[in-house]
Design a protein around this motif. Structure first.
Motif, PDB file in Angstrom:
ATOM      1  N   GLN A   1       0.970  -1.222   0.078  1.00  0.00           N
ATOM      2  CA  GLN A   1      -0.036  -0.026  -0.080  1.00  0.00           C
ATOM      3  C   GLN A   1       0.848   0.985  -0.074  1.00  0.00           C
ATOM      4  OE1 GLN A   1      -3.269  -0.415  -0.557  1.00  0.00           O
ATOM      5  NE2 GLN A   1      -4.160   1.401  -0.017  1.00  0.00           N
ATOM      6  N   VAL A   2       0.386   2.453  -0.634  1.00  0.00           N
ATOM      7  CA  VAL A   2       1.188   3.598  -0.964  1.00  0.00           C
ATOM      8  C   VAL A   2       0.188   4.536  -0.205  1.00  0.00           C
ATOM      9  CG1 VAL A   2       2.156   5.144  -2.316  1.00  0.00           C
ATOM     10  CG2 VAL A   2       2.593   2.634  -2.747  1.00  0.00           C
ATOM     11  N   GLN A   3       0.721   5.544   0.768  1.00  0.00           N
ATOM     12  CA  GLN A   3       0.154   6.605   1.164  1.00  0.00           C
ATOM     13  C   GLN A   3       0.761   7.940   0.369  1.00  0.00           C
ATOM     14  OE1 GLN A   3       1.304   4.361   3.572  1.00  0.00           O
ATOM     15  NE2 GLN A   3      -0.643   3.231   3.127  1.00  0.00           N
ATOM     16  N   LEU A   4      -0.286   8.778  -0.013  1.00  0.00           N
ATOM     17  CA  LEU A   4       0.310   9.989  -0.706  1.00  0.00           C
ATOM     18  C   LEU A   4      -0.345  11.010  -0.117  1.00  0.00           C
ATOM     19  CD1 LEU A   4      -0.351   8.760  -4.419  1.00  0.00           C
ATOM     20  CD2 LEU A   4       2.036   8.767  -3.186  1.00  0.00           C
ATOM     21  N   VAL A   5       0.614  12.209   0.172  1.00  0.00           N
ATOM     22  CA  VAL A   5       0.108  13.524   1.082  1.00  0.00           C
ATOM     23  C   VAL A   5       0.632  14.673   0.195  1.00  0.00           C
ATOM     24  CG1 VAL A   5      -0.236  14.607   3.015  1.00  0.00           C
ATOM     25  CG2 VAL A   5      -0.052  12.139   3.089  1.00  0.00           C
ATOM     26  N   GLU A   6      -0.285  15.390  -0.360  1.00  0.00           N
ATOM     27  CA  GLU A   6      -0.075  16.597  -1.230  1.00  0.00           C
ATOM     28  C   GLU A   6      -0.011  17.785  -0.160  1.00  0.00           C
ATOM     29  OE1 GLU A   6      -3.031  14.429  -3.666  1.00  0.00           O
ATOM     30  OE2 GLU A   6      -2.905  14.951  -1.810  1.00  0.00           O
ATOM     31  N   SER A   7       0.739  18.805  -0.410  1.00  0.00           N
ATOM     32  CA  SER A   7       0.935  20.120   0.245  1.00  0.00           C
ATOM     33  C   SER A   7       1.242  21.207  -0.729  1.00  0.00           C
ATOM     34  CB  SER A   7       1.822  19.885   1.440  1.00  0.00           C
ATOM     35  OG  SER A   7       2.926  19.543   0.901  1.00  0.00           O
ATOM     36  N   GLY A   8       1.243  22.268  -0.311  1.00  0.00           N
ATOM     37  CA  GLY A   8       1.656  23.368  -1.091  1.00  0.00           C
ATOM     38  C   GLY A   8       0.628  24.355  -1.759  1.00  0.00           C
ATOM     39  N   GLY A   9      -0.585  23.895  -1.705  1.00  0.00           N
ATOM     40  CA  GLY A   9      -1.414  24.554  -2.431  1.00  0.00           C
ATOM     41  C   GLY A   9      -1.912  25.901  -1.829  1.00  0.00           C
ATOM     42  N   ALA A  23       4.332  13.855  -0.672  1.00  0.00           N
ATOM     43  CA  ALA A  23       5.103  13.111   0.070  1.00  0.00           C
ATOM     44  C   ALA A  23       4.404  11.625  -0.076  1.00  0.00           C
ATOM     45  CB  ALA A  23       5.314  13.483   1.572  1.00  0.00           C
ATOM     46  N   ALA A  24       5.195  10.411  -0.232  1.00  0.00           N
ATOM     47  CA  ALA A  24       4.856   9.083  -0.406  1.00  0.00           C
ATOM     48  C   ALA A  24       5.578   8.246   0.851  1.00  0.00           C
ATOM     49  CB  ALA A  24       5.426   8.713  -1.644  1.00  0.00           C
ATOM     50  N   SER A  25       4.515   7.289   1.237  1.00  0.00           N
ATOM     51  CA  SER A  25       4.865   6.351   2.035  1.00  0.00           C
ATOM     52  C   SER A  25       4.632   5.060   1.723  1.00  0.00           C
ATOM     53  CB  SER A  25       4.839   6.659   3.457  1.00  0.00           C
ATOM     54  OG  SER A  25       3.300   6.590   3.615  1.00  0.00           O
ATOM     55  N   PHE A  29       9.541   4.259  -3.093  1.00  0.00           N
ATOM     56  CA  PHE A  29       8.958   5.336  -3.976  1.00  0.00           C
ATOM     57  C   PHE A  29       9.575   5.179  -5.663  1.00  0.00           C
ATOM     58  CE2 PHE A  29       7.305   9.448  -4.890  1.00  0.00           C
ATOM     59  CZ  PHE A  29       8.418  10.265  -5.498  1.00  0.00           C
ATOM     60  N   SER A  30      10.861   4.757  -5.630  1.00  0.00           N
ATOM     61  CA  SER A  30      11.429   4.725  -6.884  1.00  0.00           C
ATOM     62  C   SER A  30      10.876   3.596  -7.855  1.00  0.00           C
ATOM     63  CB  SER A  30      13.157   4.558  -6.880  1.00  0.00           C
ATOM     64  OG  SER A  30      13.316   3.567  -6.036  1.00  0.00           O
ATOM     65  N   SER A  31      10.103   2.758  -7.329  1.00  0.00           N
ATOM     66  CA  SER A  31       9.467   1.772  -8.085  1.00  0.00           C
ATOM     67  C   SER A  31       8.419   2.183  -8.908  1.00  0.00           C
ATOM     68  CB  SER A  31       9.316   0.451  -7.190  1.00  0.00           C
ATOM     69  OG  SER A  31       8.218   0.751  -6.387  1.00  0.00           O
ATOM     70  N   TYR A  32       7.782   3.197  -8.805  1.00  0.00           N
ATOM     71  CA  TYR A  32       6.796   3.765  -9.418  1.00  0.00           C
ATOM     72  C   TYR A  32       6.675   5.135 -10.271  1.00  0.00           C
ATOM     73  CZ  TYR A  32       5.600   4.562  -4.387  1.00  0.00           C
ATOM     74  OH  TYR A  32       5.790   5.144  -3.299  1.00  0.00           O
ATOM     75  N   ALA A  75      15.194  10.156  -2.993  1.00  0.00           N
ATOM     76  CA  ALA A  75      15.686  10.073  -1.890  1.00  0.00           C
ATOM     77  C   ALA A  75      14.889  10.523  -0.652  1.00  0.00           C
ATOM     78  CB  ALA A  75      17.093  10.781  -1.658  1.00  0.00           C
ATOM     79  N   LYS A  76      14.112  11.557  -1.007  1.00  0.00           N
ATOM     80  CA  LYS A  76      12.981  11.857   0.056  1.00  0.00           C
ATOM     81  C   LYS A  76      11.521  11.438  -0.302  1.00  0.00           C
ATOM     82  CE  LYS A  76      15.460  16.301   0.460  1.00  0.00           C
ATOM     83  NZ  LYS A  76      15.651  17.929   0.419  1.00  0.00           N
ATOM     84  N   ASN A  77      11.563  10.257  -1.183  1.00  0.00           N
ATOM     85  CA  ASN A  77      10.144  10.018  -1.439  1.00  0.00           C
ATOM     86  C   ASN A  77       9.135  11.101  -1.493  1.00  0.00           C
ATOM     87  OD1 ASN A  77      11.211   7.469  -0.741  1.00  0.00           O
ATOM     88  ND2 ASN A  77       9.981   7.104   1.115  1.00  0.00           N
ATOM     89  N   THR A  78       9.422  11.961  -2.549  1.00  0.00           N
ATOM     90  CA  THR A  78       8.865  13.204  -2.681  1.00  0.00           C
ATOM     91  C   THR A  78       8.676  13.542  -4.371  1.00  0.00           C
ATOM     92  OG1 THR A  78       9.209  14.281  -0.469  1.00  0.00           O
ATOM     93  CG2 THR A  78       8.043  15.609  -2.172  1.00  0.00           C
TER      94      THR A  78
END
Length: 124
Positions: A1-9, A23-25, A29-32, A75-78
């Motif tokens: 499972q992957v969790q994605l959280v947007e910010s900056g709007g 930001a992904a957890s 991350f580099s596999s998608y 490296a930052k999963n972002t």
């Protein structure tokens, strides 16, 4: 499972800039591949940008080409979406998404995981 959280709007005047982050957890991350989509009120969600696993390939629709730039830092999963020369018609909720399969990465169905979205409002 992957969790994605947007910010900056946020709210910005026409001609201004914003930088969105995703930001992904979860999985590596580099596999998608990563994509950004947007949805304006009363309209369908549409493709805004995509970037391949390594970052070597990037895709944009004509409506944002030359103004938006997608990037990623594995490296930052972002993932990021730099938006310049914003227009009122760019106003929408922006969603990031992750794709585990190779595809065009321009369609909603290409993606397996979605964030909750972040509002971008461009005033005239």
């Amino acid at each position: 499972q992957v969790q994605l959280v947007e910010s900056g709007g946020g709210l910005v005047q026409a001609g201004g800039s914003l930088r969105l982050s995703c930001a992904a957890s979860g999985r590596t991350f580099s596999s998608y591949a990563m994509g950004w989509f947007r949805q304006a009120p009363g309209k369908a969600r549409e493709f805004a940008a995509a970037i391949s696993w390594s970052g070597s390939n990037r895709y944009y629709p004509d409506s944002v080409k030359g103004r938006f730039s997608i990037s990623r830092d594995n490296a930052k999963n972002t993932a990021y979406l730099q938006m310049n020369s914003l227009k009122p018609e760019d106003t929408a909720v922006y969603y990031c998404a992750a794709a585990t399969r190779k595809s065009s990465w321009t369609r909603l169905s290409d993606y397996d995981y979605w964030g909750q979205g972040t509002q971008v409002t461009v005033s005239s």
